[in-house]
Scaffold this active site. Structure first.
Site, PDB file in Angstrom:
ATOM      1  CB  CYS A  27     -20.807 -21.449 -57.829  1.00 30.69           C
ATOM      2  SG  CYS A  27     -21.323 -22.874 -58.788  1.00 30.69           S
ATOM      3  CB  CYS A  30     -23.274 -20.851 -60.363  1.00 30.82           C
ATOM      4  SG  CYS A  30     -23.522 -22.151 -59.144  1.00 30.82           S
TER       5      CYS A  30
END
Length: 106
Positions: A27, A30
């Site tokens: 991600c 993230c």
């Protein structure tokens, strides 16, 4: 701090303020938020338990709190999730810090 299925329930149950960043290595948002989470963990060390929960390696909380997208940040106090503080998507440090301050005032 790294939260795992083995330690997270005990940490939440301790009653102390807890901030959990749900993330995964694949991600991009993230990964970009990781330094912010680390900074906040250092700044609030001893006051708030702040850390990351890798949804690729752990899954108890992902199911329990219906994490549908990442990054998602959950806030806990007194052993309970404070759902009104929940954040989804990449967030600037100031937004997360404001939620931490709200958590501490509760």
């Amino acid at each position: 701090m790294t939260f795992t299925d083995q330690n997270v329930h005990e940490i939440i149950a301790s009653g102390q303020p807890v901030v959990i960043d749900f993330w995964a290595t694949w991600c991009g948002p993230c990964v970009r938020m990781s330094p912010v989470i680390e900074e906040l963990a250092n700044e609030y060390e001893g006051t708030v338990a702040i850390g990351k929960y890798n949804i690729e390696e752990e899954n108890d909380l992902t199911t329990q709190f219906r994490i549908m997208s990442i990054p998602t940040i959950l806030f806990f106090k007194g052993g309970q999730q404070i759902s009104s503080l929940r954040l989804a998507g990449a967030q600037p440090k100031a937004t997360i810090e404001e939620r931490i301050k709200q958590l501490l005032e509760m």
